[in-house]
Enzyme design. Structure first.
Site, PDB file in Angstrom:
ATOM      1  N   SER A   1      40.353  46.063  55.195  1.00  0.00           N
ATOM      2  CA  SER A   1      39.562  45.104  55.435  1.00  0.00           C
ATOM      3  C   SER A   1      39.747  44.640  57.011  1.00  0.00           C
ATOM      4  CB  SER A   1      39.789  43.886  54.698  1.00  0.00           C
ATOM      5  OG  SER A   1      38.858  42.506  55.246  1.00  0.00           O
TER       6      SER A   1
ATOM      7  N   TYR B   1      45.078  37.984  50.065  1.00  0.00           N
ATOM      8  CA  TYR B   1      44.213  39.006  50.266  1.00  0.00           C
ATOM      9  C   TYR B   1      44.602  39.658  51.781  1.00  0.00           C
ATOM     10  CZ  TYR B   1      39.690  41.273  51.058  1.00  0.00           C
ATOM     11  OH  TYR B   1      38.792  42.335  50.978  1.00  0.00           O
TER      12      TYR B   1
HETATM   13  N1  NAD Z   1      32.479  42.601  50.751  1.00  0.00           N
HETATM   14  C1  NAD Z   1      33.236  42.486  51.881  1.00  0.00           C
HETATM   15  O1  NAD Z   1      32.845  41.756  52.850  1.00  0.00           O
HETATM   16  C2  NAD Z   1      34.477  43.266  52.128  1.00  0.00           C
HETATM   17  C3  NAD Z   1      35.062  43.120  53.463  1.00  0.00           C
HETATM   18  C4  NAD Z   1      36.150  43.919  53.411  1.00  0.00           C
HETATM   19  C5  NAD Z   1      36.850  44.598  52.233  1.00  0.00           C
HETATM   20  N2  NAD Z   1      36.305  44.610  51.067  1.00  0.00           N
HETATM   21  C6  NAD Z   1      36.796  45.365  50.100  1.00  0.00           C
HETATM   22  O2  NAD Z   1      35.821  46.314  49.629  1.00  0.00           O
HETATM   23  C7  NAD Z   1      36.384  46.486  48.164  1.00  0.00           C
HETATM   24  C8  NAD Z   1      35.109  46.567  47.406  1.00  0.00           C
HETATM   25  O3  NAD Z   1      34.765  45.072  47.577  1.00  0.00           O
HETATM   26  P1  NAD Z   1      32.999  44.657  47.203  1.00  0.00           P
HETATM   27  O4  NAD Z   1      32.770  43.690  48.420  1.00  0.00           O
HETATM   28  O5  NAD Z   1      32.152  45.750  46.598  1.00  0.00           O
HETATM   29  O6  NAD Z   1      33.456  43.530  45.920  1.00  0.00           O
HETATM   30  P2  NAD Z   1      33.043  43.364  44.385  1.00  0.00           P
HETATM   31  O7  NAD Z   1      33.590  42.450  43.911  1.00  0.00           O
HETATM   32  O8  NAD Z   1      31.552  43.678  44.367  1.00  0.00           O
HETATM   33  O9  NAD Z   1      33.608  45.086  43.684  1.00  0.00           O
HETATM   34  C9  NAD Z   1      34.857  45.135  43.554  1.00  0.00           C
HETATM   35  C10 NAD Z   1      34.953  45.800  42.124  1.00  0.00           C
HETATM   36  O10 NAD Z   1      36.226  46.128  42.036  1.00  0.00           O
HETATM   37  C11 NAD Z   1      36.226  46.034  40.492  1.00  0.00           C
HETATM   38  N3  NAD Z   1      37.743  45.771  40.075  1.00  0.00           N
HETATM   39  C12 NAD Z   1      38.670  44.628  40.263  1.00  0.00           C
HETATM   40  N4  NAD Z   1      39.658  44.636  39.957  1.00  0.00           N
HETATM   41  C13 NAD Z   1      39.711  45.935  39.118  1.00  0.00           C
HETATM   42  C14 NAD Z   1      40.932  46.518  38.496  1.00  0.00           C
HETATM   43  N5  NAD Z   1      41.925  45.952  38.224  1.00  0.00           N
HETATM   44  N6  NAD Z   1      40.443  47.556  38.122  1.00  0.00           N
HETATM   45  C15 NAD Z   1      39.331  48.416  38.293  1.00  0.00           C
HETATM   46  N7  NAD Z   1      38.420  47.831  38.904  1.00  0.00           N
HETATM   47  C16 NAD Z   1      38.568  46.583  39.375  1.00  0.00           C
HETATM   48  C17 NAD Z   1      35.427  44.817  40.090  1.00  0.00           C
HETATM   49  O11 NAD Z   1      35.134  44.825  38.661  1.00  0.00           O
HETATM   50  C18 NAD Z   1      34.231  45.145  40.953  1.00  0.00           C
HETATM   51  O12 NAD Z   1      33.300  45.972  40.285  1.00  0.00           O
HETATM   52  C19 NAD Z   1      37.502  45.553  47.713  1.00  0.00           C
HETATM   53  O13 NAD Z   1      38.495  46.064  47.920  1.00  0.00           O
HETATM   54  C20 NAD Z   1      37.334  44.636  48.891  1.00  0.00           C
HETATM   55  O14 NAD Z   1      38.458  43.987  49.165  1.00  0.00           O
HETATM   56  C21 NAD Z   1      35.031  43.916  50.907  1.00  0.00           C
END
Ligand code: NAD
Length: 258
Positions: A144, A157
């Site tokens: 991130s 985080y």
């Molecule tokens: N959305 C943003 O702005 C953003 C920015 C930077 C990084 N990220 C990263 O991107 C990745 C995806 O995030 P997103 O935005 O799609 O969020 P999201 O919450 O929509 O998706 C995350 C998914 O991970 C799954 N998950 C959580 N814990 C888990 C576990 N223990 N085992 C298996 N699956 C698990 C959840 O059920 C969910 O479906 C994450 O690593 C997040 O930190 C997101």
């Protein structure tokens, strides 16, 4: 769309979430056989539906990435169904709590580190031996912009996403001789459930104002879309990126250019 993944087996963790789902769709549209991994109860039906719509073979697996037996289980399921693993998009993650580090709840700190750090390590640990059998592979870990700079209000985080970058760099060097490239992506706010949760955490009374302010202060004046992250991941895992290894790539509208 190019079909860069014909004959390739791709595992996506966090496949029911915003970015993971977009990645499943992207890999499926490029011809991959996709293994979509997420927690029990998460909506893997949608991942199945999007892969089906692309005419791709998809296997949905319920697994918690923090549990080694379940990580072993999703890799084994991929091998049994599709014969091996070529790509891992190590993407499952949670946001944790929003507030001062001095008040951060210890149990949530442990949980964030378990999912975002240990889960990423376990994925690489189990997948690399399978990639070696194929003579190589590609891994992308989701960090991130919070892995690149201070994030005072999301302390655990930020720590976890810095750790993802450290693990990615180590893996890139350790596995390069096996023909396995390891890179990380660093998104800035992307329109997913996670950002809705963080916006509420930052200002429960006016989450929309948080959204609008973050969008306005981004050089491009908006959040990113999950598909824009998926496009980068699909490039990094493809043969077109054959000399890209250990790269930490932002997909953030230019926010880290400041
Ligand atoms: N959305 C943003 O702005 C953003 C920015 C930077 C990084 N990220 C990263 O991107 C990745 C995806 O995030 P997103 O935005 O799609 O969020 P999201 O919450 O929509 O998706 C995350 C998914 O991970 C799954 N998950 C959580 N814990 C888990 C576990 N223990 N085992 C298996 N699956 C698990 C959840 O059920 C969910 O479906 C994450 O690593 C997040 O930190 C997101």
């Amino acid at each position: 769309m190019d079909r860069r993944y014909e004959g390739k087996v791709v595992i996506v963790t966090g496949a029911a979430g915003g970015i993971g789902l977009a990645a499943v769709e992207r890999f499926a549209n490029e011809g991959a056989q996709v293994v979509a991994v997420d927690l029990a109860g998460s909506a893997l039906d949608e991942a199945q539906a999007r892969a089906d719509a692309a005419g791709a073979s998809v296997l949905t697996v319920t697994a918690d990435v923090t549990k080694s037996s379940e990580v072993e289980g999703y890799v084994k399921a991929a091998v049994e169904r599709f014969g091996g693993v070529d790509v891992l998009f190590n993407n499952a993650g949670i946001e944790g709590w929003v507030g001062p580090s001095t008040e951060y709840p210890e149990d949530i700190f442990d949980k964030v580190l378990a999912v975002n750090v240990k889960g990423v390590w376990l994925g690489m640990k189990q997948v690399v031996p399978e990639m070696r059998k194929r003579g190589g592979g590609a891994i992308v870990n989701t960090s991130s912009v919070a892995g690149l700079g201070a994030t005072a209000t999301i302390f655990a985080y930020g720590a976890s996403k810095h750790a993802v970058i450290g693990m990615t760099k180590s893996a890139a060097i350790e596995f390069a001789g096996d023909g396995i490239r390891t890179n990380a992506v660093c998104p800035s706010p992307i329109e997913t459930r996670m950002m809705r949760s963080l916006e509420r955490g930052i200002n429960p009374d006016a989450p929309e104002a948080v959204h609008d302010n973050m969008a306005r202060t981004n050089p491009m004046g908006r959040y990113g879309e999950p598909a824009e992250v998926a496009a980068l991941v699909a490039y990094l895992c493809s043969d077109e990126a054959s000399y890209v290894n250990g790269a930490i790539v932002t997909v953030d509208g230019g926010s880290r250019a400041r």
